[in-house]
Scaffold this motif. Structure first.
Motif, PDB file in Angstrom:
ATOM      1  N   VAL A 142       2.005  15.045  -7.670  1.00 42.81           N
ATOM      2  CA  VAL A 142       1.707  13.706  -7.178  1.00 42.81           C
ATOM      3  C   VAL A 142       0.271  13.325  -7.553  1.00 42.81           C
ATOM      4  CG1 VAL A 142       1.528  12.207  -5.160  1.00 42.81           C
ATOM      5  CG2 VAL A 142       3.293  13.968  -5.250  1.00 42.81           C
ATOM      6  N   LEU A 143       0.164  12.311  -8.378  1.00 45.40           N
ATOM      7  CA  LEU A 143      -1.148  11.797  -8.767  1.00 45.40           C
ATOM      8  C   LEU A 143      -1.560  10.761  -7.738  1.00 45.40           C
ATOM      9  CD1 LEU A 143      -3.395  11.481 -10.985  1.00 45.40           C
ATOM     10  CD2 LEU A 143      -1.985   9.659 -11.928  1.00 45.40           C
ATOM     11  N   ASN A 144      -2.613  11.062  -6.985  1.00 41.92           N
ATOM     12  CA  ASN A 144      -3.041  10.127  -5.941  1.00 41.92           C
ATOM     13  C   ASN A 144      -4.403   9.560  -6.299  1.00 41.92           C
ATOM     14  OD1 ASN A 144      -3.620   8.678  -3.715  1.00 41.92           O
ATOM     15  ND2 ASN A 144      -3.207  10.321  -2.230  1.00 41.92           N
ATOM     16  N   LEU A 145      -4.401   8.349  -6.834  1.00 38.75           N
ATOM     17  CA  LEU A 145      -5.667   7.710  -7.193  1.00 38.75           C
ATOM     18  C   LEU A 145      -6.288   7.019  -5.985  1.00 38.75           C
ATOM     19  CD1 LEU A 145      -4.852   6.182 -10.701  1.00 38.75           C
ATOM     20  CD2 LEU A 145      -5.873   8.381 -10.141  1.00 38.75           C
ATOM     21  N   GLY A 146      -5.742   7.284  -4.807  1.00 41.64           N
ATOM     22  CA  GLY A 146      -6.267   6.662  -3.596  1.00 41.64           C
ATOM     23  C   GLY A 146      -7.386   7.447  -2.937  1.00 41.64           C
ATOM     24  N   VAL A 147      -7.947   8.444  -3.634  1.00 36.81           N
ATOM     25  CA  VAL A 147      -8.949   9.316  -3.019  1.00 36.81           C
ATOM     26  C   VAL A 147     -10.118   8.524  -2.434  1.00 36.81           C
ATOM     27  CG1 VAL A 147     -10.459  11.286  -3.380  1.00 36.81           C
ATOM     28  CG2 VAL A 147      -8.317  11.135  -4.631  1.00 36.81           C
ATOM     29  N   GLU A 148     -10.616   7.575  -3.229  1.00 38.47           N
ATOM     30  CA  GLU A 148     -11.758   6.776  -2.758  1.00 38.47           C
ATOM     31  C   GLU A 148     -11.420   6.060  -1.440  1.00 38.47           C
ATOM     32  OE1 GLU A 148     -14.663   6.672  -4.209  1.00 38.47           O
ATOM     33  OE2 GLU A 148     -15.659   4.792  -3.649  1.00 38.47           O
ATOM     34  N   GLY A 149     -10.231   5.482  -1.396  1.00 34.10           N
ATOM     35  CA  GLY A 149      -9.813   4.772  -0.185  1.00 34.10           C
ATOM     36  C   GLY A 149      -9.668   5.716   0.998  1.00 34.10           C
ATOM     37  N   MET A 150      -9.101   6.908   0.734  1.00 35.90           N
ATOM     38  CA  MET A 150      -8.898   7.868   1.828  1.00 35.90           C
ATOM     39  C   MET A 150     -10.241   8.383   2.333  1.00 35.90           C
ATOM     40  SD  MET A 150      -5.528   9.966   0.511  1.00 35.90           S
ATOM     41  CE  MET A 150      -6.371  10.794  -0.829  1.00 35.90           C
ATOM     42  N   MET A 151     -11.179   8.600   1.403  1.00 31.58           N
ATOM     43  CA  MET A 151     -12.505   9.078   1.824  1.00 31.58           C
ATOM     44  C   MET A 151     -13.192   8.027   2.686  1.00 31.58           C
ATOM     45  SD  MET A 151     -14.051  10.972  -1.560  1.00 31.58           S
ATOM     46  CE  MET A 151     -15.482  11.744  -0.786  1.00 31.58           C
ATOM     47  N   LEU A 152     -13.120   6.771   2.264  1.00 32.55           N
ATOM     48  CA  LEU A 152     -13.761   5.703   3.032  1.00 32.55           C
ATOM     49  C   LEU A 152     -13.159   5.598   4.423  1.00 32.55           C
ATOM     50  CD1 LEU A 152     -14.215   2.955   0.321  1.00 32.55           C
ATOM     51  CD2 LEU A 152     -16.017   3.910   1.787  1.00 32.55           C
ATOM     52  N   MET A 153     -11.838   5.663   4.500  1.00 34.20           N
ATOM     53  CA  MET A 153     -11.199   5.580   5.811  1.00 34.20           C
ATOM     54  C   MET A 153     -11.583   6.786   6.666  1.00 34.20           C
ATOM     55  SD  MET A 153      -9.825   2.730   6.104  1.00 34.20           S
ATOM     56  CE  MET A 153      -9.070   2.964   7.710  1.00 34.20           C
ATOM     57  N   GLY A 154     -11.695   7.956   6.021  1.00 36.53           N
ATOM     58  CA  GLY A 154     -12.128   9.144   6.757  1.00 36.53           C
ATOM     59  C   GLY A 154     -13.548   8.975   7.263  1.00 36.53           C
ATOM     60  N   ASN A 200       5.714   3.646  -9.360  1.00 37.70           N
ATOM     61  CA  ASN A 200       4.680   4.140 -10.268  1.00 37.70           C
ATOM     62  C   ASN A 200       3.466   4.625  -9.459  1.00 37.70           C
ATOM     63  OD1 ASN A 200       2.259   4.078 -11.886  1.00 37.70           O
ATOM     64  ND2 ASN A 200       3.504   3.118 -13.462  1.00 37.70           N
ATOM     65  N   GLN A 201       3.089   5.872  -9.685  1.00 34.54           N
ATOM     66  CA  GLN A 201       2.066   6.493  -8.838  1.00 34.54           C
ATOM     67  C   GLN A 201       0.676   5.933  -9.095  1.00 34.54           C
ATOM     68  OE1 GLN A 201       2.427  10.758  -8.952  1.00 34.54           O
ATOM     69  NE2 GLN A 201       4.605  10.688  -8.466  1.00 34.54           N
ATOM     70  N   VAL A 202       0.428   5.511 -10.311  1.00 36.40           N
ATOM     71  CA  VAL A 202      -0.882   4.943 -10.615  1.00 36.40           C
ATOM     72  C   VAL A 202      -1.075   3.660  -9.807  1.00 36.40           C
ATOM     73  CG1 VAL A 202      -2.281   3.887 -12.421  1.00 36.40           C
ATOM     74  CG2 VAL A 202      -0.993   5.970 -12.897  1.00 36.40           C
ATOM     75  N   VAL A 203      -0.065   2.818  -9.834  1.00 42.26           N
ATOM     76  CA  VAL A 203      -0.148   1.547  -9.115  1.00 42.26           C
ATOM     77  C   VAL A 203      -0.322   1.800  -7.619  1.00 42.26           C
ATOM     78  CG1 VAL A 203       1.109  -0.539  -8.520  1.00 42.26           C
ATOM     79  CG2 VAL A 203       1.233   0.371 -10.830  1.00 42.26           C
ATOM     80  N   SER A 204       0.509   2.683  -7.074  1.00 39.65           N
ATOM     81  CA  SER A 204       0.452   2.949  -5.646  1.00 39.65           C
ATOM     82  C   SER A 204      -0.906   3.527  -5.241  1.00 39.65           C
ATOM     83  CB  SER A 204       1.590   3.910  -5.291  1.00 39.65           C
ATOM     84  OG  SER A 204       1.364   4.498  -4.047  1.00 39.65           O
ATOM     85  N   GLY A 205      -1.432   4.435  -6.052  1.00 39.96           N
ATOM     86  CA  GLY A 205      -2.722   5.053  -5.740  1.00 39.96           C
ATOM     87  C   GLY A 205      -3.852   4.036  -5.798  1.00 39.96           C
ATOM     88  N   LEU A 206      -3.837   3.211  -6.841  1.00 41.17           N
ATOM     89  CA  LEU A 206      -4.879   2.182  -6.960  1.00 41.17           C
ATOM     90  C   LEU A 206      -4.818   1.239  -5.766  1.00 41.17           C
ATOM     91  CD1 LEU A 206      -4.760   1.226 -10.747  1.00 41.17           C
ATOM     92  CD2 LEU A 206      -6.562   2.434  -9.522  1.00 41.17           C
ATOM     93  N   ALA A 207      -3.587   0.876  -5.377  1.00 38.68           N
ATOM     94  CA  ALA A 207      -3.432  -0.013  -4.235  1.00 38.68           C
ATOM     95  C   ALA A 207      -4.025   0.633  -2.991  1.00 38.68           C
ATOM     96  CB  ALA A 207      -1.960  -0.327  -4.020  1.00 38.68           C
ATOM     97  N   LEU A 208      -3.823   1.942  -2.860  1.00 37.35           N
ATOM     98  CA  LEU A 208      -4.336   2.638  -1.683  1.00 37.35           C
ATOM     99  C   LEU A 208      -5.867   2.596  -1.653  1.00 37.35           C
ATOM    100  CD1 LEU A 208      -3.273   4.300   0.722  1.00 37.35           C
ATOM    101  CD2 LEU A 208      -3.730   6.347  -0.634  1.00 37.35           C
TER     102      LEU A 208
END
Lengths: 504, 309
Positions: free
Chosen positions: B34-46, B88-96
């Motif tokens: 699973v490619l999760n490009l949402g790392v930045e968003g998850m870090m900010l929420m954390g 599409n995982q790229v789209v979903s991750g970017l959205a996150l």
């Protein structure tokens, strides 16, 4: 059910199995039983429902109707794990191995046990099993280092390691060389002699006679018969036509009624052509020949002797180093519209596996079906439906993806598509590889019909195919033309074998 | 000069931690495919949820726990789209990531400039006594030390345990894993969740220890750095630690230049250094690795799994 002459509880009993897919019913009420310690062949054409039935037994599919019993106990599997827990394991046609893992890692994968992993111990027990069954393999090798035959051994070892009682093998021989098949059969017999059972899925009649205790013939999702091999063996040891008829549902004629070639004008002229291979070596060394209208010209040779490179040069997929290729006296690169190509790689080059059939039909016929930038899909649909009818292609809908078709049906679709272009030259590469008898026969008949209209260049490693179809045969060895032999020349035909091995 | 080197070394460690947690987390997610490009968003929420919790309750550890949970929940959103809906995982991750940036910005506004308790440096007794090394490695906040255990633990887990083997198989060839009875979707959910938990922890480290407080987009692209480091590390936790510390070192060097008043290079160029460095290293490493044909990305990375019908 026949075979009740043996008073044993079947290891597996399947009753009234029905499995439907969107648009197709793959199994229509199948009864099947496996006894302990037998090799049971499941015989049938592509798309007869053999693999589906075994996918149901091994937990990949859930049946829509029907019951299953293992050792008399009713079971229902929701996943492959459930089936494995009941000692049923399946080796698929496409091996299910992790390429970057070692042999031992693949074997231990998914096996329950403590959470720490001692690979040394695993490797040791893998080596032990591989010695016991004569399945030589380096348990530390990565899968990508192994040949197809070795990968198959890993799959078998994996099942033995898990101590399965029912080993299902889906067309295991289709990827093997003759001597490898022999040793596979040896292993199957060893497994059988331990009281375990093997289900052998195949469409090759000769193999079935050699190895099976029982043969179940499936056709169009139904069991035609379950017989002992003795019953279907002729005196001379060959397969009775009855077995083939059960499988195909009609008489199979592998004698194709070929009309003698009429002398016509030369269409394709290949003159002293040399081609480089992928590694920069000279793969084709100055080959010359001509193909006339109404001729099937075969290039025959053991795979890897430059046939692929030569064909790719002819269809302009590869640069040639020297020489000339003329089609109707023009350079071939100017006549691409008059060439149709049926590549060996059906799903890679011949079709786009993830696109619907209709779009696949339009692929090489775009010009015919479009006005300016717009495609006339209505015309494509009509054409595609017509082809499916005409070529007897088992496709429930035009919307299904190419990869969902069985190999034979996909090949027929590709042939049909290419024929509609009315090509001057048709290049067919291994057109019947992996197809069952019925599909092979249909492909051969279509090729012969096409021969009336143009010229066909047939590239094949299958001597039988070449002898049945070709008017002239060029034997290739190490990039050179050993000789060109007329299909009528009985003496010449005897020389083909040695020529393929490089002996003049 | 001696103290300068020590300063840089210490700061190298502290400024690499957030990226390190997030990188290890992303390695787990990507190893499962699973490619999760949402790392930045998850870090900010954390970072935000951790600080908000501490601000309200004055309980640091509760803040860390909430940050990890929120990171995990955010990852599950991506998991649902990527694994269940097979988007599409790229789209979903970017959205996150975009969602995380926007949401944290919006919710965090009242907290900007607020001060609360934070993780103070705690010298880890006997180890602190080791000359030089003790000062560099064992005089940090309590959120740093778990990383020292996490890196080798992640490595051993991946390569020495049955679960690690299963995790890798799911990312390499899910269909093969399925064949031998491994629950592909379940494992992918688990490790995507774990990735989010660790990204949340990385965020909490920023808002509770490294630069205490909340500021919009305070991660400053470290989530993206983490994704780059995963590639740099070739999906290996030990190399990820090396990469994270290199990133920290460039950061520390930049601080040092500013603190020491070295003005040959303008400050904003210096502040670009860690990012430029990441890009440069990425270019070099991918070319070099490709040339050596080393094991690369998990083969099924970013590809949804569907049992063939």
């Amino acid at each position: 059910m026949s075979g009740s002459d043996l008073p044993r509880t079947p290891a597996v009993l399947m009753k009234g199995i029905v499995k439907r897919f969107p648009g197709v019913t793959a199994n229509r009420g199948v009864d099947f039983r496996i006894l302990k310690g037998e090799i049971h062949s499941l015989l049938g054409e592509n798309g007869a429902g053999k693999t589906t039935l075994m996918n149901v037994l091994s937990g990949f599919y859930q049946p829509d109707e029907g019951e299953m019993f293992v050792n008399g106990q009713k079971v229902s599997f929701r996943s492959p794990r459930d089936a494995l827990d009941h000692g049923i394991g399946m080796i698929h046609q496409h091996f299910q191995l992790v390429r970057n893992f070692t042999v031992a890692e693949n074997i231990i994968l998914g096996v329950p046990g403590p959470w720490t992993l001692n690979m040394d111990n695993v490797e040791k027990s893998v080596d032990e099993i591989s010695n016991r069954y004569g399945l030589a393999i380096d348990s530390r090798a990565h899968i990508w280092e192994l040949s197809v035959g070795e990968q198959q051994r890993v799959e078998i070892l994996r099942m033995l390691f898990r101590k399965v009682n029912i080993l299902i093998m889906d067309e295991p021989t289709s990827v093997l060389a003759p001597q490898e098949i022999e040793s596979l059969f040896e292993t199957m017999r060893k497994i059988k002699n331990e009281g375990r059972s093997v289900v052998f899925i195949t469409h090759k009649l000769e193999e079935v006679l050699e190895i099976s205790d029982y043969i179940t013939v499936l056709r169009r999702g139904k069991v035609m018969s379950t017989v002992r091999p003795e019953k279907v063996r002729e005196r001379d040891g060959t397969v009775s036509t009855e077995l083939a008829r059960m499988m195909v549902g009609r008489e199979v004629i592998l004698e194709v009624g070929k009309q003698p070639m009429k002398t016509n004008r030369v269409l394709l002229k290949v003159d002293n052509v040399s081609v480089m291979g992928d590694r920069g070596e000279l793969a084709v060394k100055g080959i010359s020949f001509t193909v006339r209208k109404g001729e099937i010209f075969a290039i025959l040779g053991v795979a890897g002797n430059g046939q692929r490179e030569l064909v790719e040069a002819i269809v302009c997929l590869r640069q040639k180093q020297g020489g000339q290729i003329l089609l109707a006296e023009k350079d071939i690169s100017a006549c691409l519209d008059s060439i149709a190509y049926i590549p060996e790689d059906r799903t890679g080059l011949g079709s786009v596996p993830d696109m619907p059939l209709m779009e696949n039909v339009a692929l090489t016929n775009r010009a015919r079906f479009s006005k300016g930038p717009l495609v006339n899909w209505k015309a494509v649909r009509e054409k595609a439906l017509g082809l499916i009818q005409e070529y007897n292609i088992a496709a429930p809908s035009l919307e299904m993806k190419a990869r969902q078709l069985s190999g034979g049906n996909l090949q027929k679709l590709i042939l049909a598509r290419e024929f509609t272009q009315d090509p001057l030259l048709l290049v067919a590469e291994q057109p019947t590889r992996g197809l069952d008898i019925g599909a092979t026969e249909e492909v051969w008949q279509s090729l012969l019909r096409q021969r009336e209209k143009g010229a066909i260049l047939l590239v094949s490693g299958d001597m039988k195919e070449v002898l049945s179809l070709a008017d002239n045969i060029l034997v290739m060895f190490r990039g050179q033309a050993m000789d060109i032999i007329s299909g009528e020349d009985e003496k010449g035909i005897e020389r083909i074998g040695p020529l393929m091995a490089g002996l003049r | 000069m001696e103290s300068g080197a020590l300063f840089v070394a210490k700061i190298s460690i502290t400024s690499s931690m957030a990226v390190l947690y997030a990188t290890i987390g992303e390695i787990f997610a990507e190893r499962s495919g699973v490619l999760n490009l949402g790392v930045e968003g998850m870090m900010l929420m954390g970072a935000l949820s951790g600080f908000a919790t501490v601000h309200a309750t004055h309980s640091l550890w509760l803040g860390v726990g909430v940050a990890m949970a929120i990171g995990g929940v955010f990852a599950l959103i991506h998991g649902f789209f990527a694994i269940t809906l097979k988007v599409n995982q790229v789209v979903s991750g970017l959205a996150l990531t975009l969602f995380g940036i926007g949401l944290s910005d919006f919710l965090g506004r009242p907290l900007i400039g607020k001060v609360s308790v934070k993780f103070e440096p705690v010298s880890l007794y006997p180890l602190y006594k080791i000359p030089v090394l003790g000062d560099v490695f064992f005089s940090h906040s309590l959120l740093v030390y778990p990383a020292y255990l996490l890196v080798p633990a992640a490595y051993l887990f991946l390569y020495r345990t049955r679960y690690g083997l299963e995790l890798r198989s799911v990312g390499e060839n899910p269909s093969a894993a399925d064949t031998v009875g491994i629950a592909v979707a379940r494992l992918r959910y688990c490790y995507t969740f774990l990735g989010g938990v660790l990204a949340g922890l990385g965020g909490a480290y920023l808002s509770l220890a490294y630069t205490p407080g909340w500021k919009e987009q305070m991660t400053g692209g470290q989530g993206w750095i983490a994704i780059a480091l995963v590639i740099f590390a070739m999906w290996d936790p030990l190399r990820a630690a090396g990469g994270a510390i290199l990133f920290g070192f460039i950061n520390a060097f930049q601080f040092y230049c500013q603190a020491a008043g070295i003005t040959v290079v303008p400050g904003y160029i210096l502040r670009m250094l860690p990012y430029l460095f990441t890009i440069g290293v990425l270019v070099i490493i991918t070319r070099w690795e490709a040339a050596r044909k080393r094991v690369g990305a998990p083969s099924a990375l970013g590809i949804a799994f569907e049992r063939e019908e």
